[in-house]
Design a protein around this motif. Structure first.
Motif, PDB file in Angstrom:
ATOM      1  N   LEU A 150       0.819  -1.215   0.000  1.00  0.00           N
ATOM      2  CA  LEU A 150       0.000   0.000   0.000  1.00  0.00           C
ATOM      3  C   LEU A 150       0.862   1.278   0.000  1.00  0.00           C
ATOM      4  N   SER A 151       0.147   2.420   0.008  1.00  0.00           N
ATOM      5  CA  SER A 151       0.795   3.701  -0.293  1.00  0.00           C
ATOM      6  C   SER A 151       1.895   4.132   0.686  1.00  0.00           C
ATOM      7  N   SER A 155      -6.994   2.239  -7.225  1.00  0.00           N
ATOM      8  CA  SER A 155      -7.126   3.019  -5.992  1.00  0.00           C
ATOM      9  C   SER A 155      -7.230   4.510  -6.297  1.00  0.00           C
ATOM     10  N   PHE A 167     -10.561   1.845  -5.755  1.00  0.00           N
ATOM     11  CA  PHE A 167     -11.121   1.818  -4.407  1.00  0.00           C
ATOM     12  C   PHE A 167     -10.716   3.048  -3.616  1.00  0.00           C
ATOM     13  N   GLY A 183     -10.461   4.560   0.481  1.00  0.00           N
ATOM     14  CA  GLY A 183     -10.026   3.887   1.703  1.00  0.00           C
ATOM     15  C   GLY A 183     -11.113   2.931   2.137  1.00  0.00           C
ATOM     16  N   TRP A 221      -4.551  13.323  -2.809  1.00  0.00           N
ATOM     17  CA  TRP A 221      -5.670  12.480  -3.266  1.00  0.00           C
ATOM     18  C   TRP A 221      -6.981  13.266  -3.261  1.00  0.00           C
TER      19      TRP A 221
END
Ligand code: AKB
Length: 324
Positions: free
Chosen positions: A81-82, A119, A171, A173, A281
């Motif tokens: 993940l990020s 994402s 997606f 969160g 984001w």
């Protein structure tokens, strides 16, 4: 018609732990193979049907498992993940892109369909932040976002060039209560519930007014399955669709939790790496294409999600306490 036989790769992760049991209920337990690099995963996934211990970077093993189980459809859920990706960029690239390429090549040879999770991480600071369109400027500033946008483009490439039935979702969160996420920027929205119930206080690594798109796990699972079951003729934006359910900031979430736990306290200690990612984001995405092309709609709102999370976790934590 060929029977659908599914493999979930990364079945022990946050999404896989809840998606796999739902797929088994719908398609039959023996038609859904769970696989993961670890076997110390959620018992429902490990024991609820076939399980294969597998490293999806091992191409030979991946082919063997897929042929052995006569798989027709892949949910490829493996990813770094990020936030963790920023500390391990090469590993994030190798895992997120390398494993997807292995999967796509096998899908091309064996004519399989593939679900590729994308994402909100594909967007960047130059993307419109509010009501982010399906098609817009995409210049991510994280290695995670770069791998995810690459995944979207590979999905489209394999579809257009080789006819592989690839489909994906961007997606937000995801908030869940079975397996905790790890290494994400949106993880605060899960951690906060555990700390609210166990400690009564949570220290948030994002600023109080950081808005992000979020979704409760039941909606995320339904989105993935609905997309994979949709009529291919209706799908124009295959890789990948914006899907949206709720947009909130840490302050909104804390206020909602306080309605159930009035003594709950939140404090803020922003982490510079995670804050910079979150600031790049969208606040919320426009998911009208998903609504139009495969009838997506979210069911859980912020108050409904908070109520359900607190009551489910309360039961789980009480049970764990009794057992210890
Ligand atoms: C993350 O925070 O890295 C993930 C995501 C939004 O893709 N939850």
């Amino acid at each position: 018609m060929q029977k659908t036989r599914i493999i979930v790769i990364g079945a022990g992760g946050q999404i896989g732990s809840e998606l796999t049991p739902v797929l088994r209920k719908e398609y039959g337990e023996n038609n859904v193979i769970a696989s993961d690099i670890r076997s110390d995963i959620c018992p429902a996934v490990l024991e609820g049907g076939p399980f294969e211990l597998m490293d999806c970077m091992d191409n030979q093993r991946l082919i063997e498992v897929i042929i052995k189980h006569k798989v027709t459809q892949i949910y490829h859920l493996v990813a770094l993940l990020s936030a963790v990706g920023e500390h391990k960029p090469l590993m994030a690239w190798n895992i997120n892109v390398g494993s997807l390429l292995n999967v796509l090549e096998i899908a091309r040879e064996l004519h399989l369909s593939v679900f590729i999770p994308s994402s909100i991480g594909v967007f960047g600071p130059s993307t419109p932040k509010k009501n982010t369109p399906q098609e817009t400027i995409m210049r991510p500033i994280t290695i995670y976002g770069i791998t995810k946008i690459c995944g979207e483009m590979l999905g489209d490439y394999y579809f257009k060039k080789y006819g592989v039935d690839t489909r994906g979702i961007r997606f937000p969160g995801i908030i869940s209560n079975v397996t905790k996420p790890g290494g994400g920027t949106t993880d605060y929205a899960v951690e906060i519930f555990y700390d609210a119930l166990q400690k009564g206080i949570y220290t948030c690594y994002l600023k109080e007014d950081t808005y992000l798109d979020m979704m409760y796990m039941p909606d995320a699972i339904r989105a993935a399955i609905t997309l994979m079951e949709a009529n291919p003729k209706t799908l124009i934006h295959r890789n990948a669709y914006n899907v949206s359910a709720m947009s909130f900031c840490p302050r909104d979430l804390a206020e909602e939790i306080k309605k159930h736990i009035p003594t709950f306290v939140i404090e803020y200690k922003p982490d510079p790496v995670k804050q910079a990612i979150a600031d790049s984001w969208p606040d919320n995405m426009d998911d009208s294409m998903a609504k139009k092309e495969w009838h997506w709609h979210a069911t859980y709102t912020l108050p409904e999600m908070v109520k359900d999370m607190l009551s489910t976790l309360k039961k789980q934590l009480t049970q764990e306490e009794k057992l210890s």
